[in-house]
Design an enzyme around this catalytic site. Sequence first.
Site, PDB file in Angstrom:
ATOM      1  N   GLY A  23      76.288  96.286 -15.503  1.00 58.40           N
ATOM      2  CA  GLY A  23      76.805  95.549 -14.708  1.00 58.40           C
ATOM      3  C   GLY A  23      76.077  94.045 -14.692  1.00 58.40           C
ATOM      4  O   GLY A  23      75.625  94.020 -15.591  1.00 58.40           O
ATOM      5  N   MET A  25      73.236  93.144 -13.468  1.00 57.52           N
ATOM      6  CA  MET A  25      71.775  93.282 -13.829  1.00 57.52           C
ATOM      7  C   MET A  25      71.658  93.749 -15.219  1.00 57.52           C
ATOM      8  O   MET A  25      70.944  93.196 -16.265  1.00 57.52           O
ATOM      9  CB  MET A  25      71.233  94.079 -12.951  1.00 57.52           C
ATOM     10  CG  MET A  25      71.134  93.537 -11.287  1.00 57.52           C
ATOM     11  SD  MET A  25      70.198  91.996 -11.169  1.00 57.52           S
ATOM     12  CE  MET A  25      68.540  92.758 -10.971  1.00 57.52           C
ATOM     13  N   VAL A  81      71.548 101.636 -13.668  1.00 62.06           N
ATOM     14  CA  VAL A  81      72.718 102.150 -13.117  1.00 62.06           C
ATOM     15  C   VAL A  81      72.394 102.404 -11.472  1.00 62.06           C
ATOM     16  O   VAL A  81      71.418 101.948 -10.999  1.00 62.06           O
ATOM     17  CB  VAL A  81      73.136 103.551 -13.472  1.00 62.06           C
ATOM     18  CG1 VAL A  81      73.396 103.442 -15.010  1.00 62.06           C
ATOM     19  CG2 VAL A  81      71.831 104.520 -13.380  1.00 62.06           C
ATOM     20  N   LYS A 183      58.339  97.772  -4.935  1.00 56.31           N
ATOM     21  CA  LYS A 183      59.452  97.119  -4.830  1.00 56.31           C
ATOM     22  C   LYS A 183      60.027  97.305  -3.560  1.00 56.31           C
ATOM     23  O   LYS A 183      60.665  96.383  -2.809  1.00 56.31           O
ATOM     24  CB  LYS A 183      60.358  97.519  -6.058  1.00 56.31           C
ATOM     25  CG  LYS A 183      61.956  96.713  -5.795  1.00 56.31           C
ATOM     26  CD  LYS A 183      61.752  94.995  -5.705  1.00 56.31           C
ATOM     27  CE  LYS A 183      63.355  94.506  -6.106  1.00 56.31           C
ATOM     28  NZ  LYS A 183      64.260  95.101  -5.134  1.00 56.31           N
ATOM     29  N   HIS A 186      58.140  95.163  -1.282  1.00 54.03           N
ATOM     30  CA  HIS A 186      58.624  93.831  -1.695  1.00 54.03           C
ATOM     31  C   HIS A 186      59.878  93.506  -0.740  1.00 54.03           C
ATOM     32  O   HIS A 186      60.318  92.134  -0.277  1.00 54.03           O
ATOM     33  CB  HIS A 186      58.886  93.438  -3.055  1.00 54.03           C
ATOM     34  CG  HIS A 186      59.718  92.724  -3.465  1.00 54.03           C
ATOM     35  ND1 HIS A 186      60.987  92.690  -3.160  1.00 54.03           N
ATOM     36  CD2 HIS A 186      59.634  91.358  -3.949  1.00 54.03           C
ATOM     37  CE1 HIS A 186      61.663  91.532  -3.707  1.00 54.03           C
ATOM     38  NE2 HIS A 186      60.775  90.613  -4.290  1.00 54.03           N
ATOM     39  N   ASN A 187      60.988  94.379  -0.615  1.00 51.98           N
ATOM     40  CA  ASN A 187      62.130  94.038   0.040  1.00 51.98           C
ATOM     41  C   ASN A 187      61.966  94.011   1.535  1.00 51.98           C
ATOM     42  O   ASN A 187      62.851  93.467   2.244  1.00 51.98           O
ATOM     43  CB  ASN A 187      63.300  95.143  -0.166  1.00 51.98           C
ATOM     44  CG  ASN A 187      63.862  95.033  -1.769  1.00 51.98           C
ATOM     45  OD1 ASN A 187      63.234  94.475  -2.547  1.00 51.98           O
ATOM     46  ND2 ASN A 187      64.943  95.694  -1.929  1.00 51.98           N
ATOM     47  N   GLU A 190      61.066  90.672   2.049  1.00 51.68           N
ATOM     48  CA  GLU A 190      62.023  89.826   2.043  1.00 51.68           C
ATOM     49  C   GLU A 190      62.975  89.373   3.215  1.00 51.68           C
ATOM     50  O   GLU A 190      63.263  88.680   3.599  1.00 51.68           O
ATOM     51  CB  GLU A 190      62.897  90.275   0.690  1.00 51.68           C
ATOM     52  CG  GLU A 190      64.423  89.616   0.500  1.00 51.68           C
ATOM     53  CD  GLU A 190      64.865  90.220  -0.513  1.00 51.68           C
ATOM     54  OE1 GLU A 190      65.936  90.738  -0.057  1.00 51.68           O
ATOM     55  OE2 GLU A 190      64.595  90.498  -1.779  1.00 51.68           O
ATOM     56  N   ARG A 282      69.333  93.303  11.196  1.00 50.82           N
ATOM     57  CA  ARG A 282      70.305  93.366  10.353  1.00 50.82           C
ATOM     58  C   ARG A 282      71.233  94.380  10.646  1.00 50.82           C
ATOM     59  O   ARG A 282      72.512  94.205  10.542  1.00 50.82           O
ATOM     60  CB  ARG A 282      69.653  93.842   8.848  1.00 50.82           C
ATOM     61  CG  ARG A 282      70.566  93.949   7.681  1.00 50.82           C
ATOM     62  CD  ARG A 282      69.754  94.058   6.541  1.00 50.82           C
ATOM     63  NE  ARG A 282      69.191  92.855   6.090  1.00 50.82           N
ATOM     64  CZ  ARG A 282      69.019  92.421   4.586  1.00 50.82           C
ATOM     65  NH1 ARG A 282      69.284  93.544   3.759  1.00 50.82           N
ATOM     66  NH2 ARG A 282      68.377  91.352   4.513  1.00 50.82           N
TER      67      ARG A 282
END
Length: 314
Positions: A23, A25, A81, A183, A186-187, A190, A282
């Site tokens: 894809g 990425m 994936v 990660k 991290h999100n 974010e 959100r």
Amino acid sequence: RTGTTTAGGRHPSRMELGVIGLGRMGQIVANRSLAAGHDVVAFDLSAEATAEAAENGAEPADSVADLCDRLGSEKRIWLMVPAGDAVDATLADLEPHLDADDVVVDGGNSHFEESVRRAEETDAAYLDCGTSGGPASAEAGFSLMVGGPEWAYEAMVPVFDAVATGPDGHDRMGETGSGHYVKMVHNGVEYALMQAYGEGFELLADGRYDLDMESVARTWNNGAVIRSWLLELCEEAFREEGSDLGDVADRVAGGSTGTWTVQEALEQEVPVPIIYQALAERFDSRNEGRFSRRLANRLRYGFGRHEVARCDDA
């Protein structure tokens, strides 16, 4: 960093990498590896995606088994994936072809506990690789947060150097699971940063003055304490959509990694009220309109090229 892959302690200048999942990425992983002089064997369930990688210089494979046959005895394979069942299905296809000398990198947004399970169930060394930057970082490179065996990380350093912004753009966070754990947090950060920018610009939009939001963002981003890439994306959003964000809808997609962050914070009894509130906003964006969430919606396109929900689509 000092490697252990050659007698002289240096990493080989050229590696052979298998990339599964082509894809947006995955194509970047393949293209940046090729640009750095590495050999890439590429496979995707989409024949069109595989053909695109081949046009860019990769050697195409028509199946996971074919990809493994085309790699050397010590296989280095990068999975890009979708997180979840697709990772397990790909690992099941790889299983007959892997042994303890091989390395598999999971570059998706897998939950860290799932990465620990997969590492235990996989014969090859398993590296969980949190990847930040999105498609917008195709030219600059990604930030890579890697967990797993140190020898496997060292073996992949030449490719990590190529895919990341360079040697400073990646590091081994620690044992298995730590890369996706970092990660995940991290999100969560974010989410909070996007919420903070959104609320600030909402006050400016509804405040005392008729302001050019692009001008505000550009001025802030030149020397101000709060300058950042996200603020550059705010500037881009206002330039392309207008100061009122046009028809950008108040609906912010995503939420899984932020949810995991809040769940982990509760389990560890660490207060994260700002991240929690950003996650709640959100979710609440599914219900009614706010400027701050409309900006967050548009920012997701800026860094990840995620589809922008428009008012007519909501």
